[in-house]
Each structure stands twice: as structure tokens, then as C-alpha cells.
Write a protein that holds these residues in place. Structure first.
Motif, mmCIF file in Angstrom:
data_model
loop_
_atom_site.group_PDB
_atom_site.id
_atom_site.type_symbol
_atom_site.label_atom_id
_atom_site.label_comp_id
_atom_site.label_asym_id
_atom_site.label_seq_id
_atom_site.Cartn_x
_atom_site.Cartn_y
_atom_site.Cartn_z
ATOM 1 N N ARG A 200 27.262 47.458 47.474
ATOM 2 C CA ARG A 200 28.022 48.666 47.813
ATOM 3 C C ARG A 200 29.410 48.241 48.246
ATOM 4 N NH1 ARG A 200 26.450 53.858 48.723
ATOM 5 N NH2 ARG A 200 27.907 55.130 49.917
ATOM 6 N N VAL A 201 30.455 48.871 47.664
ATOM 7 C CA VAL A 201 31.824 48.518 48.001
ATOM 8 C C VAL A 201 32.611 49.794 48.291
ATOM 9 C CG1 VAL A 201 31.793 46.411 46.623
ATOM 10 C CG2 VAL A 201 32.544 48.547 45.574
ATOM 11 N N THR A 259 39.382 45.123 38.792
ATOM 12 C CA THR A 259 37.953 44.801 38.662
ATOM 13 C C THR A 259 37.653 43.376 39.100
ATOM 14 O OG1 THR A 259 38.300 44.214 36.334
ATOM 15 C CG2 THR A 259 37.587 46.466 36.813
ATOM 16 N N ARG A 260 38.621 42.462 39.022
ATOM 17 C CA ARG A 260 38.359 41.079 39.443
ATOM 18 C C ARG A 260 38.014 41.027 40.927
ATOM 19 N NH1 ARG A 260 42.700 39.048 42.168
ATOM 20 N NH2 ARG A 260 44.666 40.221 41.930
ATOM 21 N N LEU A 261 38.563 41.965 41.697
ATOM 22 C CA LEU A 261 38.230 42.006 43.117
ATOM 23 C C LEU A 261 36.896 42.703 43.348
ATOM 24 C CD1 LEU A 261 41.728 42.876 44.662
ATOM 25 C CD2 LEU A 261 40.693 40.625 44.241
ATOM 26 N N SER A 268 36.752 40.308 50.901
ATOM 27 C CA SER A 268 36.409 41.076 52.099
ATOM 28 C C SER A 268 36.605 42.571 51.875
ATOM 29 C CB SER A 268 37.274 40.632 53.275
ATOM 30 O OG SER A 268 38.614 41.064 53.093
ATOM 31 N N PRO A 269 35.888 43.415 52.622
ATOM 32 C CA PRO A 269 36.095 44.860 52.503
ATOM 33 C C PRO A 269 37.540 45.272 52.737
ATOM 34 C CG PRO A 269 34.068 44.425 53.686
ATOM 35 C CD PRO A 269 34.758 43.102 53.518
ATOM 36 N N ASP A 270 38.211 44.633 53.686
ATOM 37 C CA ASP A 270 39.602 44.981 53.975
ATOM 38 C C ASP A 270 40.522 44.615 52.823
ATOM 39 O OD1 ASP A 270 38.901 45.998 56.434
ATOM 40 O OD2 ASP A 270 39.512 44.217 57.573
ATOM 41 N N ALA A 271 40.280 43.448 52.220
ATOM 42 C CA ALA A 271 41.125 43.022 51.100
ATOM 43 C C ALA A 271 40.924 43.936 49.899
ATOM 44 C CB ALA A 271 40.815 41.576 50.731
ATOM 45 N N LEU A 272 39.690 44.345 49.669
ATOM 46 C CA LEU A 272 39.418 45.247 48.549
ATOM 47 C C LEU A 272 40.055 46.609 48.804
ATOM 48 C CD1 LEU A 272 38.024 45.677 45.844
ATOM 49 C CD2 LEU A 272 35.951 46.325 47.089
ATOM 50 N N ALA A 273 39.922 47.097 50.021
ATOM 51 C CA ALA A 273 40.508 48.393 50.365
ATOM 52 C C ALA A 273 42.021 48.376 50.189
ATOM 53 C CB ALA A 273 40.142 48.770 51.795
ATOM 54 N N ALA A 274 42.651 47.261 50.545
ATOM 55 C CA ALA A 274 44.105 47.155 50.449
ATOM 56 C C ALA A 274 44.584 47.127 49.003
ATOM 57 C CB ALA A 274 44.584 45.905 51.177
ATOM 58 N N ALA A 275 43.682 46.809 48.064
ATOM 59 C CA ALA A 275 44.056 46.691 46.656
ATOM 60 C C ALA A 275 43.961 48.013 45.901
ATOM 61 C CB ALA A 275 43.173 45.647 45.973
ATOM 62 N N VAL A 276 43.439 49.065 46.543
ATOM 63 C CA VAL A 276 43.324 50.367 45.887
ATOM 64 C C VAL A 276 44.706 50.987 45.744
ATOM 65 C CG1 VAL A 276 42.387 52.705 46.079
ATOM 66 C CG2 VAL A 276 40.989 50.743 46.744
ATOM 67 N N GLN A 277 45.024 51.458 44.525
ATOM 68 C CA GLN A 277 46.345 52.013 44.239
ATOM 69 C C GLN A 277 46.254 53.471 43.800
ATOM 70 O OE1 GLN A 277 48.265 49.699 41.208
ATOM 71 N NE2 GLN A 277 47.913 47.739 42.236
#
Length: 379
Positions: A200-201, A259-261, A268-277
Motif C-alpha cells: 500500500r502506497v 513509476t520507478r518510485l 520512503s513514504p515521504d519521498a514518494l509523496a513529495a514526487a506527486v505532481q
């Protein structure tokens, strides 16, 4: 319960018969900012006596449809035969509503069905009987069906990544990964198709939460209790080169994430969240599709039209037609047609303050767009 043998469905021949198509109230769109007249290139293909929310076709011309049980229990997944009859698929027994005691060979709630890049039929069981209703333990699953035999090739359990209010909505593919949306407990699922491991992400991330009112035909969509309905992470598409996942709650807006992330469990959840555009400020949407060039097609349920979002994020109107009442899960076939099930979902009790105002028959249309589907999605 309705018969599990067949559902009355009729195929409309591609002749002048399209001019006879009529749906009560289709002469105008009361309360909508955009009006439209019937477009000759929007061709009716099938009509039936139940609400369907999705259509998918094989490269050799077979057609499958899904039913969200919005107008009562009955067949959930069917193949439309040569005479236009809806035959329960893969068998009548699978379409008998399941409980936690008999999940092995039954669906609980089919919410999506589509042919995948492997030519199998992939079916999403939401795992709950409706949005906002508790999950049936172990029911959230993704099925892979070999359409050449009608046999289950594999069943993927999704329970490890669900929440008590989960409602697994839809699926898209990217190589040996599948991505799924959770419209009940906002978040995304990443499934490894080789191992069956599911993560879950973006759990509860703002991009997955429906924060603005759903709208259809000029009105706010209200549930059976009269409360504004919330449908969280819903539509999703993968870029043809596999680099981006686009997704949104049902009321928009559309965002994207690399998708690579998503595929990297060490991110990390924070890094993935920061990558949403942010990508496009889309309206309330019933369904989407993506073509080989990366154009995303989505329905605007408030104005009965289909919008097109280019690979640069620019939005234009593809078609507006009064017959497109809550166009749901779309499909692009190999002949360059965009299939559009006009589900009338907004006229069902769960989306209409408990009132059923569906005007039968319910139709599936297609529109020639002259482009191929995304090659990583299906052929």
C-alpha cells in the motif's frame, strides 16, 4: 435475484439504426453549463436492461462487460455473445454473491474488468459490497482469467494492503507490476505479478482523497442518505513508456507520480509523496482510457462530454453528446475506436439520494478516434 443465465442485451447494427436511439431526457441537459446535440459519429453498439460500468474487447472481437449491482443483485461479469446476450462469465456460479464462507469460486463485487497486455481478462473484486461498506475478509482480489479456456489462471489476494473501509476500484499494468486504486480508504496498491506481494502506497495522501463534491448533470451527487458521496482514488492510467502513473479521485484533479518510485519498496513514504505532481484540473469523471501517444480520455459527468488530456497536460473537448450519461470505464480497441458505456450511474440509488431514475435501456457507444491503445496496456 435475476436469472444468472442471460441478461437481455441487444447489439445495434452499424446502420441508420443509430438515428432511432433515444433516452428519456436526452434532448437537453438540465442545469448543465454545456449543451450538446447527438453526434452522428457516436455509434450505439449494445443496449441492455441493467446498469453496466465497463466494457472490454479482445483482439479477436469478443466483448465482456461488468455490472456494479447498482440496480440490484445479479450477474456481475458477462460475455456478450454473437446475438448480443449477456452470458455470465466465467460461469453462473461465480456470479452468485459470495460471503466470507464461500469466496473460493465466487465474486463479492466486481468493479472492473479489462483485457490485459497478456490477452487475459483481469477482474477486480472490490472486496466490499459498496463504497463505504465494510470489506468482506479476504474478498479484495485480482483475478486473471484465460479467455481461451474460461479458467482462472491466477487469483491475487489483496488483503495485506487493504483497510476496513477499502473498496478496490480499478487496475492498470506496467510490465510485471499492477497498480490499483482504493476508492474507499484512499490510497494506491502496487502488486508484483510474479510473487503476488502487494504493498500500500500514498496511504491517505491528499492526491488520493476526494475533497470536492462529485457532480453530474448539473447537480451534486448525493448518496442514499442525502450526504455528498465521496469516491477516493479511482481512475488511473500508465504512460505508454511506463514512466508515469496518472491517477485521481473521482472528482479530480489528475496527478502523476514516477513509476520507478512506486516500484521501489525502499523509497520512503515521504519521498514518494513529495514526487506527486499536479497534472490536470479535471472534473468529476466516470472513467478514463489512454492511447499509444499518451493522450488520456476522460468523461466529464457534469456536462456529458469526453475530454482529452494531451501528453503536455493540455485539455480539450473530444465530444459532447446528451446520450453520454455518466460515461464510465472506457476502452480503446485495436481498430481505433473509443468504447463508452453510458452507465447512468448518477441515476442509481447510491448516487441519487436513494432514488432509482435510470432510463432503460442502458447503452454502450463507440467513437472512431483513429489511434491505437497504449501497447503496455493491451493490444
Amino acid at each position: 435475484m435475476r436469472s444468472l443465465r442471460t441478461i437481455a442485451v441487444r447489439r445495434v447494427r452499424a446502420t441508420a439504426a443509430w438515428t432511432a436511439v433515444a433516452i428519456a431526457g436526452a434532448a437537453g441537459i438540465a442545469g448543465c453549463a454545456t449543451s450538446a446535440s447527438e453526434i452522428p459519429t457516436l455509434v450505439p453498439v449494445y443496449h441492455g436492461n441493467r446498469v453496466w460500468n465497463g466494457v472490454t474487447t479482445t483482439h479477436d472481437g469478443r466483448t465482456f462487460v461488468s455490472y456494479p449491482q447498482a440496480d440490484g443483485p445479479g450477474v456481475q461479469l458477462a460475455e456478450l455473445d454473437g446475438d448480443g446476450r449477456a452470458v455470465p462469465y466465467p460461469a453462473a456460479s461465480w456470479n452468485t454473491i459470495a460471503t466470507d464462507r464461500d469466496l473460493a469460486h465466487r465474486f463479492v463485487h466486481v468493479n472492473a474488468a479489462r483485457i490485459g497486455p497478456d490477452d487475459a481478462l483481469w477482474v477486480v473484486d472490490a472486496g466490499a459490497p459498496g463504497i463505504g461498506k465494510p470489506v468482506v475478509p479476504g474478498a479484495a482480489r485480482l483475478f486473471q482469467i484465460d479467455v481461451s479456456t474460461g479458467k482462472m489462471a491466477r487469483v491475487y489476494a489483496l488483503a495485506d494492503a487493504t483497510r476496513p473501509q477499502s473498496y478496490i476500484d480499478d487496475v492498470r499494468f506496467n510490465g510485471r507490476r499492477a497498480y490499483l486504486t482504493d476508492a474507499g480508504a484512499p490510497g494506491l496498491l502496487v502488486l508484483d505479478l510474479d510473487t503476488g506481494a502487494v504493498r500500500r502506497v500514498l496511504d491517505g495522501h491528499p492526491s488520493t482523497i476526494d475533497t470536492r463534491a462529485l457532480r453530474a448533470d448539473g447537480k451534486v451527487v448525493l448518496d442514499e442518505s442525502g450526504t455528498p458521496l465521496r469516491v477516493h482514488a479511482d481512475q488511473l492510467e500508465v504512460a505508454p513508456d511506463g514512466t508515469w502513473l496518472y491517477y485521481q479521485p473521482a472528482s479530480g484533479p489528475l496527478v502523476r507520480v514516477p513509476t520507478r518510485l512506486l516500484d521501489d519498496a525502499t523509497v520512503s513514504p515521504d519521498a514518494l509523496a513529495a514526487a506527486v505532481q499536479p497534472w490536470a484540473d479535471t472534473p468529476t469523471t466516470g472513467g478514463t482510457a489512454i492511447d499509444a501517444a499518451g493522450n488520456i480520455y476522460l468523461s466529464d459527468t457534469d456536462h456529458r462530454r469526453i475530454l482529452k488530456v494531451s501528453p503536455a497536460g493540455e485539455t480539450s473537448t473530444l465530444i459532447a453528446d446528451p446520450r453520454l450519461i455518466w460515461s464510465d470505464a472506457m476502452w480503446i480497441d485495436a481498430s481505433g475506436y473509443l468504447w463508452l458505456p453510458a452507465s447512468q450511474q448518477n441515476r442509481t440509488a447510491g448516487f441519487n439520494q436513494g432514488q432509482m431514475t435510470v432510463s432503460y435501456p442502458v447503452w454502450i457507444y463507440k467513437l472512431k478516434i483513429g489511434v491505437q491503445p497504449s501497447p503496455i496496456d493491451h493490444r
